[in-house]
Design a protein around this motif. Structure first.
Motif, PDB file in Angstrom:
ATOM      1  N   PHE A 168       0.851  -1.190   0.000  1.00 28.74           N
ATOM      2  CA  PHE A 168       0.000   0.000   0.000  1.00 28.74           C
ATOM      3  C   PHE A 168       0.890   1.245   0.000  1.00 28.74           C
ATOM      4  O   PHE A 168       2.035   1.209   0.468  1.00 28.74           O
ATOM      5  CB  PHE A 168      -0.912   0.014   1.243  1.00 28.74           C
ATOM      6  CG  PHE A 168      -2.088  -0.929   1.139  1.00 28.74           C
ATOM      7  CD1 PHE A 168      -3.346  -0.469   0.785  1.00 28.74           C
ATOM      8  CD2 PHE A 168      -1.923  -2.293   1.382  1.00 28.74           C
ATOM      9  CE1 PHE A 168      -4.425  -1.337   0.678  1.00 28.74           C
ATOM     10  CE2 PHE A 168      -2.992  -3.175   1.269  1.00 28.74           C
ATOM     11  CZ  PHE A 168      -4.256  -2.691   0.922  1.00 28.74           C
ATOM     12  N   THR A 169       0.349   2.351  -0.501  1.00 31.98           N
ATOM     13  CA  THR A 169       1.068   3.618  -0.404  1.00 31.98           C
ATOM     14  C   THR A 169       0.681   4.321   0.900  1.00 31.98           C
ATOM     15  O   THR A 169      -0.337   3.995   1.530  1.00 31.98           O
ATOM     16  CB  THR A 169       0.709   4.557  -1.567  1.00 31.98           C
ATOM     17  OG1 THR A 169      -0.706   4.795  -1.535  1.00 31.98           O
ATOM     18  CG2 THR A 169       1.112   3.956  -2.909  1.00 31.98           C
ATOM     19  N   ARG A 170       1.510   5.295   1.279  1.00 32.31           N
ATOM     20  CA  ARG A 170       1.174   6.083   2.476  1.00 32.31           C
ATOM     21  C   ARG A 170      -0.183   6.773   2.321  1.00 32.31           C
ATOM     22  O   ARG A 170      -0.942   6.885   3.270  1.00 32.31           O
ATOM     23  CB  ARG A 170       2.255   7.138   2.711  1.00 32.31           C
ATOM     24  CG  ARG A 170       3.514   6.556   3.312  1.00 32.31           C
ATOM     25  CD  ARG A 170       4.600   7.606   3.575  1.00 32.31           C
ATOM     26  NE  ARG A 170       5.883   6.935   3.615  1.00 32.31           N
ATOM     27  CZ  ARG A 170       6.352   6.262   4.676  1.00 32.31           C
ATOM     28  NH1 ARG A 170       5.669   6.232   5.797  1.00 32.31           N
ATOM     29  NH2 ARG A 170       7.513   5.651   4.617  1.00 32.31           N
ATOM     30  N   GLU A 171      -0.478   7.264   1.115  1.00 27.48           N
ATOM     31  CA  GLU A 171      -1.765   7.931   0.884  1.00 27.48           C
ATOM     32  C   GLU A 171      -2.926   6.960   1.167  1.00 27.48           C
ATOM     33  O   GLU A 171      -3.935   7.337   1.776  1.00 27.48           O
ATOM     34  CB  GLU A 171      -1.845   8.420  -0.568  1.00 27.48           C
ATOM     35  CG  GLU A 171      -3.119   9.181  -0.923  1.00 27.48           C
ATOM     36  CD  GLU A 171      -3.071  10.661  -0.561  1.00 27.48           C
ATOM     37  OE1 GLU A 171      -2.094  11.094   0.091  1.00 27.48           O
ATOM     38  OE2 GLU A 171      -4.014  11.373  -0.933  1.00 27.48           O
ATOM     39  N   GLU A 172      -2.784   5.723   0.719  1.00 21.27           N
ATOM     40  CA  GLU A 172      -3.849   4.733   0.927  1.00 21.27           C
ATOM     41  C   GLU A 172      -4.035   4.425   2.412  1.00 21.27           C
ATOM     42  O   GLU A 172      -5.171   4.327   2.908  1.00 21.27           O
ATOM     43  CB  GLU A 172      -3.524   3.463   0.128  1.00 21.27           C
ATOM     44  CG  GLU A 172      -3.679   3.690  -1.380  1.00 21.27           C
ATOM     45  CD  GLU A 172      -2.963   2.692  -2.279  1.00 21.27           C
ATOM     46  OE1 GLU A 172      -3.128   2.787  -3.509  1.00 21.27           O
ATOM     47  OE2 GLU A 172      -2.213   1.834  -1.760  1.00 21.27           O
ATOM     48  N   VAL A 173      -2.915   4.310   3.114  1.00 22.14           N
ATOM     49  CA  VAL A 173      -3.003   4.023   4.551  1.00 22.14           C
ATOM     50  C   VAL A 173      -3.558   5.228   5.319  1.00 22.14           C
ATOM     51  O   VAL A 173      -4.314   5.064   6.280  1.00 22.14           O
ATOM     52  CB  VAL A 173      -1.632   3.561   5.092  1.00 22.14           C
ATOM     53  CG1 VAL A 173      -1.636   3.468   6.612  1.00 22.14           C
ATOM     54  CG2 VAL A 173      -1.273   2.202   4.487  1.00 22.14           C
ATOM     55  N   LYS A 174      -3.217   6.433   4.856  1.00 26.54           N
ATOM     56  CA  LYS A 174      -3.832   7.623   5.461  1.00 26.54           C
ATOM     57  C   LYS A 174      -5.354   7.554   5.337  1.00 26.54           C
ATOM     58  O   LYS A 174      -6.086   7.819   6.299  1.00 26.54           O
ATOM     59  CB  LYS A 174      -3.348   8.907   4.756  1.00 26.54           C
ATOM     60  CG  LYS A 174      -1.949   9.364   5.097  1.00 26.54           C
ATOM     61  CD  LYS A 174      -1.590  10.597   4.232  1.00 26.54           C
ATOM     62  CE  LYS A 174      -0.087  10.788   4.161  1.00 26.54           C
ATOM     63  NZ  LYS A 174       0.278  11.794   3.127  1.00 26.54           N
ATOM     64  N   MET A 175      -5.835   7.227   4.152  1.00 32.80           N
ATOM     65  CA  MET A 175      -7.293   7.173   3.964  1.00 32.80           C
ATOM     66  C   MET A 175      -7.930   6.139   4.900  1.00 32.80           C
ATOM     67  O   MET A 175      -9.016   6.348   5.431  1.00 32.80           O
ATOM     68  CB  MET A 175      -7.650   6.839   2.509  1.00 32.80           C
ATOM     69  CG  MET A 175      -7.428   7.992   1.549  1.00 32.80           C
ATOM     70  SD  MET A 175      -8.236   7.717  -0.061  1.00 32.80           S
ATOM     71  CE  MET A 175      -9.942   8.132   0.337  1.00 32.80           C
ATOM     72  N   ILE A 176      -7.259   5.022   5.089  1.00 30.13           N
ATOM     73  CA  ILE A 176      -7.800   3.957   5.939  1.00 30.13           C
ATOM     74  C   ILE A 176      -7.790   4.388   7.410  1.00 30.13           C
ATOM     75  O   ILE A 176      -8.811   4.376   8.101  1.00 30.13           O
ATOM     76  CB  ILE A 176      -6.974   2.661   5.731  1.00 30.13           C
ATOM     77  CG1 ILE A 176      -7.159   2.150   4.292  1.00 30.13           C
ATOM     78  CG2 ILE A 176      -7.353   1.601   6.771  1.00 30.13           C
ATOM     79  CD1 ILE A 176      -6.178   1.051   3.883  1.00 30.13           C
ATOM     80  N   GLU A 177      -6.614   4.797   7.885  1.00 30.53           N
ATOM     81  CA  GLU A 177      -6.461   5.087   9.325  1.00 30.53           C
ATOM     82  C   GLU A 177      -7.176   6.368   9.741  1.00 30.53           C
ATOM     83  O   GLU A 177      -7.784   6.430  10.813  1.00 30.53           O
ATOM     84  CB  GLU A 177      -4.969   5.171   9.676  1.00 30.53           C
ATOM     85  CG  GLU A 177      -4.276   3.822   9.519  1.00 30.53           C
ATOM     86  CD  GLU A 177      -2.813   3.861   9.924  1.00 30.53           C
ATOM     87  OE1 GLU A 177      -2.255   4.969  10.063  1.00 30.53           O
ATOM     88  OE2 GLU A 177      -2.237   2.763  10.096  1.00 30.53           O
ATOM     89  N   GLU A 178      -7.098   7.402   8.898  1.00 28.72           N
ATOM     90  CA  GLU A 178      -7.744   8.667   9.253  1.00 28.72           C
ATOM     91  C   GLU A 178      -9.265   8.533   9.255  1.00 28.72           C
ATOM     92  O   GLU A 178      -9.946   9.134  10.090  1.00 28.72           O
ATOM     93  CB  GLU A 178      -7.295   9.781   8.295  1.00 28.72           C
ATOM     94  CG  GLU A 178      -5.815  10.118   8.435  1.00 28.72           C
ATOM     95  CD  GLU A 178      -5.372  11.232   7.482  1.00 28.72           C
ATOM     96  OE1 GLU A 178      -6.224  11.990   6.988  1.00 28.72           O
ATOM     97  OE2 GLU A 178      -4.162  11.337   7.230  1.00 28.72           O
TER      98      GLU A 178
END
Lengths: 351, 351
Positions: free
Chosen positions: A222-232
């Protein structure tokens, strides 16, 4: 209003915009003026490279100060959008000097003690002495604005999102590079050799291409952007176990991020019922009439404040599943507007 | 080889390309020549508007015949790509006159008696006296090529796809219109007024925009393109009850369709296991190394034959769910190449 006894002008608040010369900083200045935020004194700060110049605020010229040496004494709100490294270095100092910092970077978002706020979704997360309040990722903000009414009415079980993010997500430099490589392509240089250097914003020329990468890669693939969307999304919505998956993709649009969202709900919900929920929801504008080819588009949403929703349809086999299309201006609701709305919410409470 | 006793040249087959002047027709001619398909005589047919001109086939000039009056007597294979209306009118006549028709339109695809074929997935659907064989929708073809190895190894439970489809899906006219509106935009005409007329291919100027509409809308709110992806996938894969949802979106790329695909499987499958399956799969090329920013892109895939797969990752919470990115040239594997491969499969069997 102020912490640690900073002075407050009778006519409003002292506001610092940090990263004032960038794409989001410029939008912050415009939105503060447009919305009539009660600004007593506006301070503009940026890196040493941009310091010394001037920016326009509501028709007045304001000198840009060097963030490295600028004092935050007397500043009520500091809106940071200069990148994570400047935020990590200077936001704690600004808080020490009495500011409320509203930080648009990812530096503090997942810190358990830092409120991560979208005013339409979780205004209650703004505590009384907030210090730093984090502004979420642009793609996350519009998605949670859209999901919140569904969550309240029918409960979220699973969210799957694929994004179509514009060049402006990488700032003015991203826009300029995309327009440059597009001109090169149209002039016959379909290889775009100049865009392959280490100076470029995107990993490949964005002209007439689709790049399935935003931000850097993690070991999971996953990219950081994708993980941001998930976690945020989990943090803002207060759903720590929510099943969210994201695929983040850059497309050659100038401005606005678009999202194809599939949501599994705990209860059946028709497209008409979802329309009714969104019609009453703060921050949402419906644009959904297939009979007149009416749906949200990146260019249509650019420069507007709303989270636009269209293409709403119940799954053909799953009554508890909805598919919809969600578009918002990533520089406004996705960044600058949400930050100003957080400041407005604090002002409203203290009035 | 021939049905109803048509003559076959010793040196190969008589092949008609119907819609020879269009984007897909041109690609059919190129691919027949490139792959050395055993063509005895090549006939080019098109609407009256294009008839009388010439096209190039393997360095030789061929006169374009008027489809309305052209005879299919003596033709072994007729590759139709002139739109559904010409196919509905002339494909049955071509079969009557002894042809095998490979039809690239949606006219016959969901007819229960018409084989709908992707040679890597269901070559067994080609019956002995096929008459008309339908070539699937471009977005469907690349998806089923990618899904088939997963289906065989782990079973499909649910598929959710969001597409990023290029202008060439609307033919050369679509490409030309996108390039024109892009030039207008770069010249400062950011409203693109000329593109809003009834003559235009796209409902809105595609320049720097994202349009969540391909083909027309149905009462369900889904577009015809989305329903094609759902129904054709079920038919080709022989999974009549497969849970598939699609959101089809036009983006300003020239060529190649990209797809963000989420698949729920009956068994857990790691990204590494999926890589191993795809490494051995016909028609698939893996391009998946995040450490070197290697992933499929629309421009990278343009002009190639493969279905490119990258961004493969196991869901962060669901071991039976994979997410991946799939790109293919919609004019080649998505249309012309698949049609020629069907003809090659028939030739192989009769050899």
């Amino acid at each position: 209003m102020s912490q640690k006894g900073t002075q407050i002008s009778d006519s409003g608040y002292n506001v610092a915009v940090v990263g004032a010369t960038g794409a989001v900083g410029q939008e912050m200045l415009a939105i503060l003026a447009e919305r009539g935020f009660p600004v007593a004194r506006l301070r503009a700060m940026a890196s040493a490279r941009s310091a010394g110049g001037t920016i326009d605020f509501g028709g007045k010229s304001v000198q840009v100060e060097d963030l490295q040496t600028a004092s935050f004494e007397g500043v009520d709100f500091a809106l940071f959008s200069a990148g994570s490294t400047p935020s990590l270095e200077h936001a704690p100092r600004a808080v020490e000097q009495g500011c409320i910092v509203i930080d648009n970077t990812s530096a503090f978002r997942m810190n358990p003690d830092t409120p991560l706020v979208v005013p339409e979704v979780n205004p209650q997360a703004i505590v009384d002495q907030p210090g730093i309040i984090a502004n979420p990722n642009c793609s996350t903000i519009q998605m949670v604005v859209a999901l919140q009414p569904l969550a309240e009415a029918a409960g979220l079980e699973r969210v799957i999102v694929s994004t179509y993010q514009s060049a402006s997500g990488a700032g003015q430099k991203g826009i300029d590079e995309m327009l440059k490589t597009t001109r090169e392509y149209l002039d016959g240089d379909t290889e775009n050799p100049t865009a392959a250097s280490s100076d470029t914003t995107f990993a490949y020329p964005l002209a007439f291409d689709v790049l399935p990468q935003i931000d850097s890669f993690l070991d999971s693939g996953f990219t950081r952007e994708e993980v941001k969307m998930i976690e945020e999304t989990r943090k803002i919505m207060g759903l720590s176990g929510l099943d969210v998956a994201a695929t983040c993709v850059r497309v050659p649009a100038v401005r606005s991020h678009s999202e194809s969202i599939t949501v599994d709900l705990a209860k059946p919900l028709s497209a008409e019922q979802a329309h009714a929920l969104w019609s009453d929801a703060p921050g949402v504008s419906l644009l959904d009439d297939p009979s007149t080819l009416t749906y949200p588009r990146a260019r249509q949403a650019a420069g507007t404040d709303a989270t636009w929703i269209g293409r709403v349809r119940q799954d053909l086999g799953r009554p508890k599943t909805l598919h919809f299309w969600c578009v918002s201006d990533n520089l406004r609701k996705g960044a600058a507007l949400n930050a100003v709305q957080i400041a407005e919410e604090i002002v409203r409470r203290r009035a």
